[in-house]
Design a protein around this motif. Structure first.
Motif, short mmCIF file in Angstrom:
data_model
loop_
_atom_site.label_atom_id
_atom_site.label_comp_id
_atom_site.label_asym_id
_atom_site.label_seq_id
_atom_site.Cartn_x
_atom_site.Cartn_y
_atom_site.Cartn_z
N UNK A 36 24.67 46.19 -28.81
CA UNK A 36 25.59 46.90 -29.69
C UNK A 36 26.16 46.04 -30.80
N UNK A 37 25.78 44.78 -30.86
CA UNK A 37 26.30 43.88 -31.89
C UNK A 37 25.32 43.76 -33.04
N UNK A 38 25.82 43.88 -34.23
CA UNK A 38 25.02 43.55 -35.41
C UNK A 38 25.99 42.93 -36.41
N UNK A 39 25.46 42.34 -37.44
CA UNK A 39 26.32 41.61 -38.37
C UNK A 39 27.32 42.50 -39.09
N UNK A 40 27.06 43.78 -39.20
CA UNK A 40 28.03 44.66 -39.88
C UNK A 40 29.29 44.82 -39.04
N UNK A 41 29.23 44.53 -37.74
CA UNK A 41 30.41 44.62 -36.89
C UNK A 41 31.05 43.27 -36.63
N UNK A 42 30.44 42.21 -37.14
CA UNK A 42 30.99 40.86 -36.97
C UNK A 42 32.27 40.72 -37.79
N UNK A 43 33.15 39.85 -37.35
CA UNK A 43 34.43 39.62 -38.02
C UNK A 43 34.22 39.17 -39.46
N UNK A 44 34.82 39.86 -40.43
CA UNK A 44 34.64 39.47 -41.84
C UNK A 44 35.50 38.27 -42.22
N UNK A 45 34.97 37.44 -43.10
CA UNK A 45 35.74 36.38 -43.73
C UNK A 45 36.31 37.00 -45.00
N UNK A 46 37.57 37.42 -44.94
CA UNK A 46 38.16 38.17 -46.05
C UNK A 46 38.60 37.29 -47.22
N UNK A 47 38.78 36.01 -46.94
CA UNK A 47 39.18 35.10 -48.00
C UNK A 47 38.76 33.68 -47.61
N UNK A 48 38.27 32.96 -48.60
CA UNK A 48 37.95 31.54 -48.41
C UNK A 48 38.56 30.76 -49.56
N UNK A 49 39.40 29.82 -49.21
CA UNK A 49 40.07 29.02 -50.22
C UNK A 49 39.46 27.62 -50.36
N UNK A 50 38.35 27.39 -49.70
CA UNK A 50 37.65 26.09 -49.77
C UNK A 50 36.75 26.11 -51.00
N UNK A 51 37.32 25.82 -52.15
CA UNK A 51 36.59 25.95 -53.41
C UNK A 51 35.44 24.95 -53.55
N UNK A 52 35.46 23.85 -52.82
CA UNK A 52 34.40 22.84 -52.92
C UNK A 52 33.15 23.22 -52.12
N UNK A 53 33.14 24.37 -51.49
CA UNK A 53 32.00 24.80 -50.67
C UNK A 53 30.98 25.57 -51.52
N UNK A 54 29.72 25.27 -51.34
CA UNK A 54 28.65 25.95 -52.08
C UNK A 54 28.60 27.45 -51.77
N UNK A 55 29.11 27.85 -50.61
CA UNK A 55 29.11 29.27 -50.23
C UNK A 55 30.31 30.03 -50.77
N UNK A 56 31.24 29.36 -51.45
CA UNK A 56 32.41 30.04 -51.99
C UNK A 56 32.14 30.40 -53.45
N UNK A 57 31.92 31.68 -53.68
CA UNK A 57 31.71 32.21 -55.02
C UNK A 57 32.63 33.42 -55.15
#
Length: 108
Positions: free
Chosen positions: A14-35
């Motif tokens: 019953x688990x899929x990524x659409x039900x995974x906990x969302x990262x609603x905000x990221x303040x780590x601006x030095x991360x390549x995944x933060x856009x």
């Protein structure tokens, strides 16, 4: 290979990524995944007891990940957190601080 009948994976039913906990905000601006938010498909929360951090932080001179800020928590290694259930995050949402800390963390 993952086989549906394999009982080792029954906790994922019953688990899929659409039900995974969302990262609603990221303040780590030095991360390549933060856009303008987290674009990693799935982050891992690691760190140490009492100091959970995003283990997916990538310090690269590039932007990476999904085309939109729709990151999710794929795994959580902080088993002492009240939101951790079989290494999956059950928090409603997660924010990653500028120090890469998971702000939803609460010790049991």
């Amino acid at each position: 290979a993952l086989v549906v009948s394999d009982t080792r994976w029954s906790f994922m039913k019953g688990f899929d990524m659409s039900t995974a906990t969302p990262v609603v905000s990221c303040n780590r601006t030095a991360c390549a995944f933060n856009d303008s938010g987290c674009t990693a498909f799935a982050v891992t929360v690691g760190g140490t007891a009492g100091k959970p951090t995003c283990a997916t932080v990538a310090h690269l001179d590039a932007r990476a990940g999904l085309s939109s800020a729709d990151g999710r928590v794929g795994a959580c290694h902080r088993i002492e957190c009240i939101h951790n259930d079989k290494l999956l995050c059950t928090a409603k949402e997660v924010t990653i601080s500028d120090a890469a800390a998971c702000t939803a963390y609460q010790a049991r």
